[in-house]
Design a protein around this motif. Structure first.
Motif, PDB file in Angstrom:
ATOM      1  N   ARG A  77       0.831  -1.206   0.000  1.00 55.42           N
ATOM      2  CA  ARG A  77       0.000   0.000   0.000  1.00 55.42           C
ATOM      3  C   ARG A  77       0.866   1.257   0.000  1.00 55.42           C
ATOM      4  NH1 ARG A  77      -4.095  -2.491   4.536  1.00 55.42           N
ATOM      5  NH2 ARG A  77      -5.576  -3.471   3.089  1.00 55.42           N
ATOM      6  N   ARG A 126       2.159   1.688  -3.528  1.00 55.12           N
ATOM      7  CA  ARG A 126       1.076   2.185  -4.377  1.00 55.12           C
ATOM      8  C   ARG A 126       0.866   3.686  -4.171  1.00 55.12           C
ATOM      9  NH1 ARG A 126      -0.945  -0.565  -8.476  1.00 55.12           N
ATOM     10  NH2 ARG A 126      -2.470  -1.978  -7.584  1.00 55.12           N
ATOM     11  N   PRO A 184       1.993   4.827  -8.193  1.00 53.97           N
ATOM     12  CA  PRO A 184       0.980   3.862  -8.648  1.00 53.97           C
ATOM     13  C   PRO A 184       1.366   3.111  -9.917  1.00 53.97           C
ATOM     14  CG  PRO A 184      -0.005   6.005  -8.132  1.00 53.97           C
ATOM     15  CD  PRO A 184       1.474   6.202  -8.147  1.00 53.97           C
ATOM     16  N   TYR A 186       0.839  -9.210  -4.135  1.00 53.69           N
ATOM     17  CA  TYR A 186       0.676  -9.677  -2.760  1.00 53.69           C
ATOM     18  C   TYR A 186       0.928 -11.172  -2.706  1.00 53.69           C
ATOM     19  CZ  TYR A 186      -1.437 -10.032   1.913  1.00 53.69           C
ATOM     20  OH  TYR A 186      -1.674 -10.253   3.258  1.00 53.69           O
ATOM     21  N   ARG A 196     -10.107  -8.899  -4.630  1.00 52.13           N
ATOM     22  CA  ARG A 196     -10.506  -7.490  -4.607  1.00 52.13           C
ATOM     23  C   ARG A 196      -9.431  -6.576  -4.030  1.00 52.13           C
ATOM     24  NH1 ARG A 196     -15.919  -7.167  -1.403  1.00 52.13           N
ATOM     25  NH2 ARG A 196     -15.642  -4.955  -1.903  1.00 52.13           N
ATOM     26  N   LEU A 197      -8.327  -7.134  -3.562  1.00 54.40           N
ATOM     27  CA  LEU A 197      -7.270  -6.314  -2.986  1.00 54.40           C
ATOM     28  C   LEU A 197      -6.636  -5.425  -4.044  1.00 54.40           C
ATOM     29  CD1 LEU A 197      -5.566  -8.986  -0.707  1.00 54.40           C
ATOM     30  CD2 LEU A 197      -7.053  -7.117   0.019  1.00 54.40           C
ATOM     31  N   ASP A 198      -6.183  -4.250  -3.637  1.00 54.53           N
ATOM     32  CA  ASP A 198      -5.649  -3.267  -4.577  1.00 54.53           C
ATOM     33  C   ASP A 198      -4.186  -3.560  -4.902  1.00 54.53           C
ATOM     34  OD1 ASP A 198      -5.360  -1.051  -6.177  1.00 54.53           O
ATOM     35  OD2 ASP A 198      -4.999   0.326  -4.505  1.00 54.53           O
ATOM     36  N   VAL A 199      -3.979  -4.614  -5.673  1.00 55.82           N
ATOM     37  CA  VAL A 199      -2.657  -4.977  -6.181  1.00 55.82           C
ATOM     38  C   VAL A 199      -2.821  -5.404  -7.641  1.00 55.82           C
ATOM     39  CG1 VAL A 199      -1.673  -5.664  -3.968  1.00 55.82           C
ATOM     40  CG2 VAL A 199      -2.926  -7.338  -5.333  1.00 55.82           C
ATOM     41  N   ASP A 200      -1.688  -5.489  -8.355  1.00 57.72           N
ATOM     42  CA  ASP A 200      -1.757  -5.849  -9.774  1.00 57.72           C
ATOM     43  C   ASP A 200      -1.765  -7.363  -9.987  1.00 57.72           C
ATOM     44  OD1 ASP A 200      -1.526  -3.146 -11.084  1.00 57.72           O
ATOM     45  OD2 ASP A 200       0.277  -3.111  -9.848  1.00 57.72           O
ATOM     46  N   LYS A 242      -6.721  -9.395 -12.696  1.00 56.12           N
ATOM     47  CA  LYS A 242      -5.383  -9.511 -12.119  1.00 56.12           C
ATOM     48  C   LYS A 242      -4.688 -10.772 -12.631  1.00 56.12           C
ATOM     49  CE  LYS A 242      -6.460  -7.124  -7.769  1.00 56.12           C
ATOM     50  NZ  LYS A 242      -7.723  -6.544  -8.248  1.00 56.12           N
TER      51      LYS A 242
END
Length: 619
Positions: free
Chosen positions: A511, A514, A518, A524, A535-539, A561
């Motif tokens: 995080r 990011r 970004p 992760y 749904r986690l904010d990673v690529d 992803k």
């Protein structure tokens, strides 16, 4: 051997087979229906429970160390207790119906699936109570062993990194190993003792009308003086049930391979044939499992009756239950078509699921290869030589681990200390870059690498630039200060952002990356998880290989992803993961993985489907 002992020996086998053969259809259908009903009720309930628990923690998911922290919290302990209660209660519900059917068969009466289901529904509150009691007692039995393990961890001088302990195996490693074995064996004995002590609790609840507490006490009294004989019988049957699925898989592998090779030239026919055989295989394994559970129910019923279960009350209570359940026989005659319909429905569903899964087999070969810690099978890990070897082996990425030195420099190192790679008993946060430069980080691997140094991230970038991408894992050790910030600054200063990805087991670090930039790809790493990690904010998500299945691949791809997998060195596992459609595989033997990808590309689509089916059978 006395008469009582003979009655619990091999002479019991013909009676078990007779009872099962007489009423095998009700046994199998009851177990199947209970599982279907349980799945229909439990799936949405489990999803709701997980969502509610995660909402209480304010997270989308729980993963890695978060799961342990949650498990030892009051909310987590409550969740474990509820989950164990429901799991045991449903297992007891399955067992109760099978025992009721077995008792009817032993009495020479016609068994009824609907009667057994109705009886189980009536007893469900008591079964859940029994599950709750056993869950609590199992937890209390395991608590001393968990405490002993924790105490050993605190008292033993385990100050070295775990990788050093496992690789070099100093004396303290063997002491710790002995402690672990003693704790595990002791815990297993404690659980097995409780299981045997309560083996007759469900029959006591059914035949004697006992409540949960009384049923546990009744079972304990019946086991006095009979431990050895009952344990021997149950162990023998458990061995049979372990061997049976292995035999089915071996037979299917031989027969299916012979039949499907004839269809390799026709892709549509091959896919249809694989779907049918996959469905039949699933049903065959399920049938073996159902037979095992059914015979186990009959076995427990025989043991219970032969050891004086109910003291004469069983027959009267069973007669009363029989008269009560006879009221639904008219309904049973009206719904005689249900068993056949259920079998056909399951078969159709199995074929549909198999066909859908096979249609989604990753027939392409676009899988990226990541060299674990560089080419760590050919050169000392996390060194410039390892990165050079990864380039020679044709890897797409070199995965490297980075940490901070005492003076804030970013260097490549996996362990928290330098014992394994340099023989120095110091942590990375206790040593400066200047001191690190004087250490030999290559001789431990092979004499020809003598003089190899622990490199900085900048030096690794210089070797990798325009030749191989870097997957930089942030190794948070509890003493890091600005690890994420310094790595991002180096990537920006070196103009290497487009050739790098940053991954970590710590979501907080990703995080931070990011927020700083970004445009840097983040991944992760997960070795265990609960909830919707897609749904986690990673690529990309990087899974331990044991977590990967068709559903996880589909869900992560649906979220836009990539799915990466670590660490895979077995060729068969590589083939299976490519079949599933993963995007990137991390390995210590990237030349072998590259060979698998190239061999797969040279095959026709039909051959790939056939190999995918073979790999699926062996998993």
């Amino acid at each position: 051997m006395c008469g009582a002992e003979r009655s619990l020996g091999w002479g019991l086998a013909p009676r078990l087979w007779r009872d099962f053969r007489r009423e095998f259809t009700p046994f199998l259908l009851y177990d199947l229906y209970v599982k279907i009903i349980g799945a229909a009720l439990l799936a949405p309930l489990a999803s709701w429970a997980v969502a509610a628990l995660l909402a209480a923690t304010g997270r989308l998911s729980l993963s890695n160390a978060e799961i342990f922290s949650f498990a030892i919290s009051p909310l987590g302990l409550t969740a474990i207790l509820v989950s164990a209660t429901v799991t045991l209660g449903l297992a007891f519900a399955d067992q109760l119906g099978l025992i009721a059917l077995a008792a009817r068969a032993m009495a020479g009466e016609r068994a009824s699936v609907l009667e057994a289901i109705r009886l189980t529904a009536r007893k469900l509150p008591s079964l859940l109570g029994l599950g709750a009691l056993q869950a609590v007692f199992y937890g209390l039995a395991l608590a001393p062993f968990l405490a002993a393990a924790g105490l050993a961890y605190l008292l033993l001088p385990l100050r070295y990194d775990v990788n050093y302990l496992i690789t070099v195996r100093p004396p303290v490693f063997w002491v710790a190993l002995v402690v672990v074995v003693i704790v595990l064996v002791g815990a297993a004995i404690a659980v097995a003792a409780l299981y045997l002590r309560w083996i007759f609790s469900v029959p006591a609840l059914l035949f004697e009308g006992a409540g949960p507490v009384a049923a546990l006490r009744r079972s304990a009294r019946m086991m006095r003086g009979n431990w050895r004989r009952v344990a021997a019988v149950l162990l023998a049957w458990a061995i049979v049930m372990v061997i049976a699925p292995l035999l089915v898989t071996t037979l299917f592998d031989l027969v299916a391979g012979t039949l499907l090779r004839k269809l390799v030239g026709d892709l549509d026919a091959l896919i249809t044939g694989v779907a049918l055989l996959a469905a039949l295989y699933v049903l065959a394994i399920e049938a073996v499992t159902l037979i095992g559970l059914s015979v186990n129910g009959i076995l427990i019923t025989h043991l219970y009756m032969r050891l004086g279960g109910g003291r004469g009350e069983s027959a009267a209570l069973l007669a009363r239950e029989t008269r009560e359940l006879a009221k639904v026989r008219a309904a049973r005659r009206r719904y005689r078509w249900l068993p056949a319909a259920g079998v056909l429905l399951v078969l159709a569903a199995a074929v549909f699921v198999s066909l859908s899964a096979i249609r989604r087999i990753g027939l392409g070969t676009n899988v990226q290869v990541t060299a674990h810690r560089g080419s760590s099978a050919r050169a000392p890990e996390n060194t410039l030589s390892a990165i050079e070897a990864a380039i020679e082996d044709g890897a797409d990425y070199a995965e490297i681990d980075v940490q901070e030195t005492a003076d804030g420099e970013i260097v490549l190192l996996h362990d928290k200390d330098l014992m394994r790679v340099a023989g120095v008993e110091r942590h990375i946060w206790e040593i400066t870059l200047g001191e690190l430069r004087r250490l030999d980080a290559g001789s431990w691997f092979a004499p020809r690498f003598a003089g190899e140094r622990v490199p900085t991230l900048g030096e690794a970038i210089a070797v990798a630039r325009d030749r191989i991408k870097l997957n930089i894992e942030l190794k948070f050790n509890g003493h890091d200060e600005l690890l994420a910030e310094r790595v991002v600054r180096i990537l920006e200063d070196e103009d290497f952002v487009s050739q790098a990805a940053i991954s970590s087991l710590e979501l907080r670090g990703l995080r931070r990356v990011r927020a700083l930039n970004p445009s840097i790809l983040t991944g992760y790493m997960i070795y265990r998880a609960e909830g919707d990690v897609a749904r986690l904010d990673v690529d990309f998500l990087s899974f331990n290989r044991r977590l990967v299945d068709r559903n996880s691949v589909t869900a992560i791809h649906a979220a836009g992803k990539e799915l990466h997998v670590w660490t895979v060195d077995d060729r068969q596992q590589m083939w299976a993961l490519v079949d599933l459609g993963v995007d990137n595989i991390t390995t210590n033997v990237q030349a072998a993985l590259r060979a698998v990808v190239e061999e797969r590309a040279a095959l026709g689509e039909g051959e790939r489907v056939l190999l995918a089916f073979a790999n699926w059978l062996r998993r």
